[in-house]
Design a protein around this motif. Structure first.
Motif, short mmCIF file in Angstrom:
data_model
loop_
_atom_site.label_atom_id
_atom_site.label_comp_id
_atom_site.label_asym_id
_atom_site.label_seq_id
_atom_site.Cartn_x
_atom_site.Cartn_y
_atom_site.Cartn_z
N CYS A 266 0.83 -1.22 0.00
CA CYS A 266 0.00 0.00 0.00
C CYS A 266 0.85 1.25 0.00
CB CYS A 266 -0.95 0.00 1.20
SG CYS A 266 -2.12 -1.38 1.22
N LEU A 267 2.16 1.08 -0.16
CA LEU A 267 3.13 2.18 -0.16
C LEU A 267 3.16 2.89 1.20
CD1 LEU A 267 2.46 3.62 -3.74
CD2 LEU A 267 4.06 1.82 -3.05
N GLN A 268 2.97 2.11 2.24
CA GLN A 268 2.81 2.58 3.61
C GLN A 268 3.89 1.93 4.47
OE1 GLN A 268 -0.62 0.72 5.38
NE2 GLN A 268 -1.22 2.63 6.39
N THR A 269 4.52 2.71 5.36
CA THR A 269 5.57 2.13 6.18
C THR A 269 4.99 1.10 7.15
OG1 THR A 269 5.41 3.87 7.85
CG2 THR A 269 7.00 4.19 6.07
N VAL A 270 5.85 0.19 7.55
CA VAL A 270 5.40 -0.95 8.35
C VAL A 270 5.05 -0.52 9.77
CG1 VAL A 270 6.09 -3.20 9.25
CG2 VAL A 270 6.85 -2.49 6.96
N SER A 271 5.87 0.31 10.39
CA SER A 271 5.69 0.68 11.80
C SER A 271 4.83 1.91 12.01
CB SER A 271 7.05 0.90 12.45
OG SER A 271 7.85 -0.26 12.36
N TYR A 272 4.75 2.77 11.01
CA TYR A 272 4.00 4.03 11.15
C TYR A 272 3.03 4.14 9.98
CZ TYR A 272 7.67 5.07 14.52
OH TYR A 272 8.53 5.01 15.59
N PRO A 273 1.80 3.71 10.16
CA PRO A 273 0.84 3.66 9.04
C PRO A 273 0.49 5.00 8.44
CG PRO A 273 -0.25 3.19 11.14
CD PRO A 273 1.21 3.19 11.41
N PHE A 276 3.81 7.41 4.22
CA PHE A 276 3.78 6.77 2.91
C PHE A 276 4.99 7.23 2.09
CE2 PHE A 276 -0.51 6.59 4.40
CZ PHE A 276 -1.10 5.48 3.81
N GLY A 277 5.20 6.56 0.96
CA GLY A 277 6.28 6.98 0.07
C GLY A 277 6.14 6.36 -1.30
N GLY A 278 6.81 6.96 -2.27
CA GLY A 278 6.79 6.44 -3.64
C GLY A 278 8.03 6.84 -4.40
N GLY A 279 8.25 6.21 -5.53
CA GLY A 279 9.39 6.53 -6.39
C GLY A 279 10.69 5.91 -5.92
N SER A 301 -1.52 7.00 -8.88
CA SER A 301 -2.93 6.86 -8.51
C SER A 301 -3.09 6.13 -7.17
CB SER A 301 -3.70 6.13 -9.61
OG SER A 301 -3.14 4.84 -9.84
N ILE A 302 -2.17 5.21 -6.87
CA ILE A 302 -2.24 4.47 -5.61
C ILE A 302 -2.01 5.42 -4.43
CG2 ILE A 302 -1.31 2.55 -4.28
CD1 ILE A 302 -2.67 1.68 -6.86
N LEU A 303 -0.99 6.26 -4.53
CA LEU A 303 -0.72 7.20 -3.45
C LEU A 303 -1.86 8.20 -3.29
CD1 LEU A 303 3.08 8.13 -3.58
CD2 LEU A 303 1.82 7.10 -1.70
N TYR A 304 -2.37 8.72 -4.39
CA TYR A 304 -3.50 9.66 -4.30
C TYR A 304 -4.67 9.03 -3.54
CZ TYR A 304 -8.03 11.45 -5.65
OH TYR A 304 -9.34 11.86 -5.60
N LYS A 320 0.59 -3.08 -7.54
CA LYS A 320 1.06 -4.32 -8.16
C LYS A 320 2.04 -3.97 -9.27
CE LYS A 320 -3.30 -6.69 -7.17
NZ LYS A 320 -4.49 -7.38 -7.74
N PRO A 321 3.34 -4.12 -9.03
CA PRO A 321 4.35 -3.72 -10.02
C PRO A 321 4.20 -4.51 -11.32
CG PRO A 321 5.35 -4.14 -7.89
CD PRO A 321 3.96 -4.65 -7.80
#
Length: 374
Positions: A266-273, A276-279, A301-304, A320-321
């Motif tokens: 979900c492009l979301q960090t494991v410990s701090y929901p 997020f991050g991308g790229g 679009s996923i991050l948005y 899904k890459p």
């Protein structure tokens, strides 16, 4: 309860969120964009800007205008530290910004730890703005004398940079020599057909391509290679591979093996929901991704959606890459080198396709009068 969303960086993966900021602000949420520059340059067209095929206004987004026109605040101030427990971002200026939800899209830097650099005109190929500075420097300094230019790196970036430096010199009547150091083989991870085409294209234009040789040091206009040889060097481009910024590790956040911010599907960090991050700055858990722009674009679009879901509630989407994707390299002579799976082709049609795809992407997000700027 209304929340504060902070976007750190205006890169490829944040462009849809920036375009649709009203979806957040119309709900009463506050949005802040933090970036070291009011502009974001599209990396896929960077080599073409270096050669003069594109002008700067054609390959950049005015992210400040994009954000402010849609109700967000903009701060031209890099983030240097994160306190995830307190949800605070420390900025280079000394200011602090609190967030409820934050997303990072701050790209990557160039690996240069193994090279002893002392003086000289050195241009890492990231950030892309460096290519504009290099172009201006070369055109100004070498009007009346020969230029000795070195490109360190034989991957896709090294190929495109060297090919477009050749075009810059050729089109402007500059003299001198251009050398590429590949470290291993040129385009080592690509099919032999692609390698052969790339080598032939450069060498036929008089570009010296040295394989299995790296740059060891640069001092006072002299470059020393790992094979012990030396050469005069006026300008050096570093295309020696990318690395994520160190800010995540230094801030105590979980990182992948490459140092990128570790995120789930979900492009979301494991410990701090709420992070997020991308790229290029992220490392996708259980699915390491090559540092190619297609992933950042597809993450848009996923991050948005997921940032909206964190603000308003809702189910998160999973990224899904693509297993198979298209890459086209600009070879600076009006031709492109196209690769997809086992298919490789070279020619004007390949470059036409790349130019069409790149310009279409730019038209979608250049909504702030960029083409009217000089």
């Amino acid at each position: 309860m209304k929340k504060h969303l902070v976007l750190v960086g205006g890169g490829h993966a944040h462009l849809t969120a920036l375009m649709k900021l009203r979806d957040y602000t119309d709900k009463g949420h506050r949005v802040t964009l933090l970036s070291p520059s009011a502009y974001h340059y599209y990396s896929g067209m960077g080599p073409g800007m270096l050669s003069g095929f594109y002008e700067p206004a054609e390959i950049r987004f005015n992210i400040r205008k994009m954000a402010e026109a849609r109700g967000a605040s903009f701060m031209e101030d890099p983030v240097i530290r994160i306190d995830p427990a307190k949800k605070i971002l420390m900025l280079q200026s000394g200011a602090q910004v609190r967030y409820d939800v934050v997303s990072f899209n701050i790209g990557s830097g160039i690996r240069k730890d193994d090279i002893a650099l002392s003086g000289g005109n050195v241009f890492p190929v990231k950030p892309i703005e460096n290519l504009l500075r290099a172009r201006e420097y070369i055109l100004e300094v070498f009007k009346n004398r020969a230029a000795h230019i070195l490109v360190a790196g034989g991957g896709p970036a090294g190929l495109e940079i060297s090919a477009n430096v050749w075009r810059l010199m050729h089109k402007n009547g500059l003299t001198g020599n251009l050398t590429v150091l590949c470290g291993g083989r040129m385009l080592e991870r690509f099919p032999d057909t692609a390698r052969t085409i790339a080598l032939k294209s450069l060498r036929e234009r008089g570009v010296a391509v040295l394989e299995n040789v790296s740059l060891r040091s640069l001092k006072n206009g002299k470059a020393t290679f790992t094979d012990g040889k030396t050469t005069d060097c006026d300008v050096t481009f570093l295309a020696t591979g990318t690395k994520p910024p160190t800010i995540f590790h230094e801030s105590g956040l979980e990182t992948g093996q490459d140092g990128g911010l570790l995120v789930n599907a979900c492009l979301q960090t494991v410990s701090y929901p709420e992070i997020f991050g991308g790229g290029d700055c992220i490392s996708l858990r259980d699915h390491p991704l090559p540092k190619v722009g297609v992933h950042a674009v597809k993450e848009n679009s996923i991050l948005y959606h997921n940032l909206y879901a964190m603000l308003e509630g809702g189910e998160l989407m999973r990224y899904k890459p693509q297993k198979n994707y298209l890459l086209i390299f600009n070879l600076g002579n009006g031709r492109g080198l196209l690769w997809r799976q086992s298919f490789v082709t070279y020619g004007r049609a390949a470059f036409w396709l790349k130019n069409y795809i790149d310009r279409k992407f730019m038209r979608k997000f250049q909504v702030s009068g960029e083409l009217d700027e000089k």
